[in-house]
Each structure stands twice: as C-alpha cells, then as structure tokens.
Design a protein around this motif. Structure first.
Motif, PDB file in Angstrom:
ATOM      1  N   GLU A  60    -129.653  44.868  96.455  1.00 25.28           N
ATOM      2  CA  GLU A  60    -129.185  45.000  97.838  1.00 25.28           C
ATOM      3  C   GLU A  60    -128.915  46.472  98.161  1.00 25.28           C
ATOM      4  N   GLY A  61    -129.483  46.921  99.269  1.00 26.49           N
ATOM      5  CA  GLY A  61    -129.318  48.298  99.693  1.00 26.49           C
ATOM      6  C   GLY A  61    -130.192  49.286  98.952  1.00 26.49           C
ATOM      7  N   LYS A  62    -131.059  48.799  98.039  1.00 27.84           N
ATOM      8  CA  LYS A  62    -131.894  49.676  97.220  1.00 27.84           C
ATOM      9  C   LYS A  62    -133.380  49.402  97.458  1.00 27.84           C
ATOM     10  N   ARG A  63    -133.733  49.012  98.672  1.00 24.52           N
ATOM     11  CA  ARG A  63    -135.136  48.684  98.949  1.00 24.52           C
ATOM     12  C   ARG A  63    -136.013  49.908  98.695  1.00 24.52           C
ATOM     13  N   GLY A  64    -137.086  49.688  97.967  1.00 30.98           N
ATOM     14  CA  GLY A  64    -137.992  50.764  97.597  1.00 30.98           C
ATOM     15  C   GLY A  64    -137.808  51.245  96.176  1.00 30.98           C
ATOM     16  N   ALA A  65    -136.774  50.770  95.474  1.00 26.06           N
ATOM     17  CA  ALA A  65    -136.500  51.260  94.118  1.00 26.06           C
ATOM     18  C   ALA A  65    -137.591  50.847  93.138  1.00 26.06           C
ATOM     19  N   ALA A 181    -136.990  54.958 105.264  1.00 24.58           N
ATOM     20  CA  ALA A 181    -136.597  56.348 105.017  1.00 24.58           C
ATOM     21  C   ALA A 181    -135.128  56.412 104.613  1.00 24.58           C
ATOM     22  N   GLU A 182    -134.313  55.588 105.248  1.00 21.68           N
ATOM     23  CA  GLU A 182    -132.879  55.600 104.967  1.00 21.68           C
ATOM     24  C   GLU A 182    -132.587  55.107 103.545  1.00 21.68           C
ATOM     25  N   SER A 183    -133.299  54.074 103.103  1.00 28.40           N
ATOM     26  CA  SER A 183    -133.020  53.546 101.766  1.00 28.40           C
ATOM     27  C   SER A 183    -133.601  54.451 100.680  1.00 28.40           C
ATOM     28  N   VAL A 184    -134.773  55.015 100.901  1.00 29.40           N
ATOM     29  CA  VAL A 184    -135.431  55.805  99.854  1.00 29.40           C
ATOM     30  C   VAL A 184    -134.666  57.091  99.565  1.00 29.40           C
ATOM     31  N   VAL A 185    -134.181  57.758 100.610  1.00 31.25           N
ATOM     32  CA  VAL A 185    -133.517  59.048 100.373  1.00 31.25           C
ATOM     33  C   VAL A 185    -132.240  58.882  99.563  1.00 31.25           C
ATOM     34  N   THR A 186    -131.651  57.695  99.573  1.00 27.89           N
ATOM     35  CA  THR A 186    -130.405  57.492  98.832  1.00 27.89           C
ATOM     36  C   THR A 186    -130.631  57.027  97.400  1.00 27.89           C
ATOM     37  N   LEU A 187    -131.872  56.712  97.021  1.00 22.61           N
ATOM     38  CA  LEU A 187    -132.128  56.199  95.678  1.00 22.61           C
ATOM     39  C   LEU A 187    -131.889  57.288  94.630  1.00 22.61           C
ATOM     40  N   THR A 188    -131.194  56.916  93.579  1.00 22.11           N
ATOM     41  CA  THR A 188    -130.863  57.851  92.512  1.00 22.11           C
ATOM     42  C   THR A 188    -131.668  57.520  91.256  1.00 22.11           C
ATOM     43  N   ARG A 189    -131.592  58.418  90.283  1.00 28.95           N
ATOM     44  CA  ARG A 189    -132.239  58.168  89.001  1.00 28.95           C
ATOM     45  C   ARG A 189    -131.679  56.902  88.366  1.00 28.95           C
ATOM     46  N   GLU A 190    -130.385  56.656  88.532  1.00 28.21           N
ATOM     47  CA  GLU A 190    -129.779  55.438  87.991  1.00 28.21           C
ATOM     48  C   GLU A 190    -130.353  54.196  88.658  1.00 28.21           C
TER      49      GLU A 190
END
Length: 435
Positions: A60-65, A181-190
């Motif tokens: 949830e909230g990590k679409r595109g991971a 765009a909003e979800s991808v920019v927030t994705l971290t290595r974790e």
C-alpha cells in the motif's frame, strides 16, 4: 523425478513438418518443478521463469516498487555494477530479460551450451544477490518517471489508465504497474528490497526450458539458479478486483483529430468450462483481423476506422472481454453505435460458415507458434500459469474442433451483454452521449 508426458508432432502448412514436441515434467533434487522440451540440434537453451502474482503485490502506497525492482535486477550484483554486469553477459553471448506485470515478474534467459554454467551463475547473482545501488536506483527511477510523463500525454495510455481506474478502483489492476509520479519518487532502496523479498520466492514460481539440455541437467540448473531464493514471503495476496465500470460512455476531453475508443465489460475466467467456445466466438467477432465481423461492419462497410479488435483477458483477479479502435472525432459516435449493435448481434449466434472458417484458421495457425526454443519455452510457462496440463498442446486443436454452433450461441449470449457495455473515449468525439 522425470516423467515424459506426451509427444505430439505438428505439420506446418506449406512447409516442412515441425520436429516432435515432447514435453517432460522435471522436478529438481531441491523440489523445483519445471517443464522441458529437449532439442539438441542447436547448442542453445531458452529458459522462462515466472514469479506470480507480480506487481499486484505492491505494498500500500508503494505502487511501482515491483516494476522498479525488476528493472534494477541487471543493474548490479556483488562487485559488478551495471556496466560490468552487461559486459559479463555479453561476453557469454547470453540474453537476459526482466519484466514486471501485475500477474507476474518475468525472467527470460537464453544461453549457449558451452557457456551454460557461467551464464546461469551470472543470472543467479542478479536474482538472488542484486545490489540495488543508489546511483542505479536514481537512474532507473528517472527512466520510469520519463515513461509516466510520456504516458500522461499519450491518448492510448490515457484511455487504458482511465478504463482500468474506473473498472478496478483501488485494486492494483486500477493503476499502471509503473506507478504514478507521486508514488515512484518516494520509493526507497528499502522499498525495492521489500518488493524483491515479496515477489522472488519459490512458493509461486513457474519454470520452463527448451533446447540443448537434459532433464538431469535442468534439475541441477534449477537448484543452482533458484535454490537460494526464500521459499515464501509474508506479502498479502490481493483480493479479487471485481468490476466497477458503469455501463455507458466516459469521455476524456483531449484536442486530437482521432478519438481512441476502449470498450468492454467483465469477462470469463480461463478455467471456465465455456472458455473454448468463448475464445472461438471472440475470434469470429473481433479477433480474426480483416475476417472478423467488427472489421467488416466498422471498416469495410462504413470506413469508420483503419482497424478494430476484441480480446478476452482472463487475469488472476478479474477478467475482461473488451476491444479497442480509433476513429475520427466526427465518426466516433457512429462507431460506438455499430459496436453496440454488433455486441448484441453476436449474442444471437454465428453462421456455420463463420465457425468452419474460424476453426480452420485457429487450428492451422497454432503449430506455427512453435518456431523456436524461445517461443516454446514461453508457451510452456504460459500453459502452467493457466493451469493447463502438458497434453494441452496435443489436445488443443481437438478442443477447437469440438466447439459447436450451439456452444457458440450459449456462450456468446452469456459473455456479450450490450446492456453492460462500457466505453472510454479519449478525444473530442461527436455523436456520443457521455455520462
């Protein structure tokens, strides 16, 4: 454990016969199952792996991971950075492919027999020990964001995104696998590491191989390649997607000369007993190119489009019967009306000639799909994902031939429901009543 299931030979129309396709079920010493077609005439093997369900496991909230993770698998492992990995792969004359879809993370590999061990070890490192370096994450993120930005102005992508969002809502099917765009920019290595742990596990894996490899060699290869992956993950599986798109017409206003038109409603599952008659009915209706009813009515008779087609899309958590066409804005409304009319008419059944011609096409074209190790391996892994038995290759054309006019009438009435038909149109269409 090795069990030969069947052998089936296909004759290619107007050409030499294909070699026998003998499918073997192989279980590695470590318990990994696979299907194999041996072909030793060329020192080359194709391998196809699917981890299911894929990007539908995005948290949830990590679409595109999951999509980002798949794109990073070849960007570094151990002491190899992206350039080093590519150089090592090229030196071995190997080809690897990594893709993410909602229903699967797809891994493809092709390698020469003389380089098999080294190629498999390199592929194993990318799957089991990806390094996910921060510089590669930033670079691949930028590539994904560029795709998202391009899709935001592409009429076809806008139509597909709108259709899926309205049909599936908050379910993963309701948004692109790339994310926003909003979800991808927030994705971290974790987040990427979590996506790797969620998806690349042995509990939900399908494997096939075709080429210059024996069952014993394949068993050892599977354990070397995949044995170090975790058995399972704690990622929750998605619920069924349902269907939320209301009947009618949804217009997305865009100043373009031609409207993009998507249409459809809830469809039929792949394991439904009526799937084969539905498949044949769809081929008659909109799947057979210039010979389909829709092409005849929409293009040949009225000149409303250059092309139109329909499809059955049985997915893991939903199913769609749908189609797509482009039409000038001035004629978009007429095209919608014709599709609605034909959607109702196919539910009344088809003619004996239509059924006979479609059977001839479908049974004659099927053997042509088995044109190389790569295509054979891909077909085999798709069969496994669909829950088919290995003898499907041998019995598939018999199942097509067994479809009757009564079957088509019964199933077409069931799956083509004009009262449920929804349209999403991107453009400035004339003659439509938008909801």
């Amino acid at each position: 454990m090795i069990r030969t299931v069947f052998a089936a030979a296909f004759a290619v129309l107007a050409g030499p016969a294909l070699a026998a396709v003998e499918v073997q079920e192989v279980t590695s010493p470590g318990g990994i199952d696979a299907w194999l077609v041996e072909e030793h005439s060329i020192p080359f093997t194709a391998l196809e792996i699917r981890f299911v369900p894929g990007a539908a496991l995005d948290r949830e909230g990590k679409r595109g991971a999951v999509n980002l993770m798949a794109g990073l698998l070849e960007e570094g492992t151990g002491d190899l950075d992206a350039q080093g990995f590519a150089a090592a792969r090229d030196e071995l004359a190997a080809r690897f492919g990594y893709d993410a879809y909602d229903d699967a993370v797809s891994i493809s590999a092709q390698f020469l027999t003389e380089n098999r061990d080294e190629a498999v070890d390199l592929l194993r490192r990318s799957l089991v020990e990806p390094s996910f370096p921060e510089d590669a994450i930033a670079r691949v993120k930028d590539q994904v964001l560029s795709i998202i930005a391009s899709d935001a102005t592409d009429p076809g992508a806008i139509a597909r995104e709108t259709f899926d969002r309205l049909a599936f809502g908050d379910h993963p099917y309701g948004s692109p696998v790339e994310g926003t765009a909003e979800s991808v920019v927030t994705l971290t290595r974790e987040d990427i590491q979590q996506a790797h742990r969620d998806t690349l596990v042995k509990d939900h894996i399908y494997v096939s191989a075709a080429g210059d490899i024996t069952p014993e060699e394949l068993g050892a290869l599977l354990d070397d390649l995949l044995g170090d992956l975790p058995q399972s993950s704690d990622a929750p599986l998605p619920d069924d997607a349902g269907w939320n798109l209301e009947p009618g017409v949804e217009v997305v206003d865009l100043a373009i000369p031609q409207s993009v038109i998507l249409f459809g409603h809830e469809g039929i599952a792949r394991d439904d007993p009526d799937f084969f008659p539905a498949y044949v009915a769809n081929e008659i209706f909109g799947g057979a190119g210039f010979e389909s009813r829709l092409m005849e009515e929409v293009r040949v008779k009225r000149g409303l489009t250059y092309g139109i087609g329909t499809y059955l899309a049985p997915m893991e958590y939903s199913a769609v019967v749908g189609g797509q066409a482009n039409s000038a804005n001035a004629t978009a409304g007429e095209l919608v009306d014709v599709v609605r009319d034909e959607w109702g008419r196919i539910a009344e059944g088809v003619t004996e000639e239509e059924l006979a011609d479609t059977k001839t096409y479908l049974t004659g074209a099927y053997p042509l799909r088995f044109d190389g190790n790569g295509s054979i391996a891909s077909i085999l892994v798709g069969m496994q994902m669909d829950g088919l038995e290995p003898d499907y290759i041998e019995t598939r054309n018999d199942r097509i031939e067994a479809v009757t006019l009564d079957d088509i009438s019964r199933v077409a009435e069931r799956i083509y429901r004009p009262e449920d038909l929804s349209f999403v149109i991107v453009g400035q269409p004339e003659g439509v009543d938008a909801d």
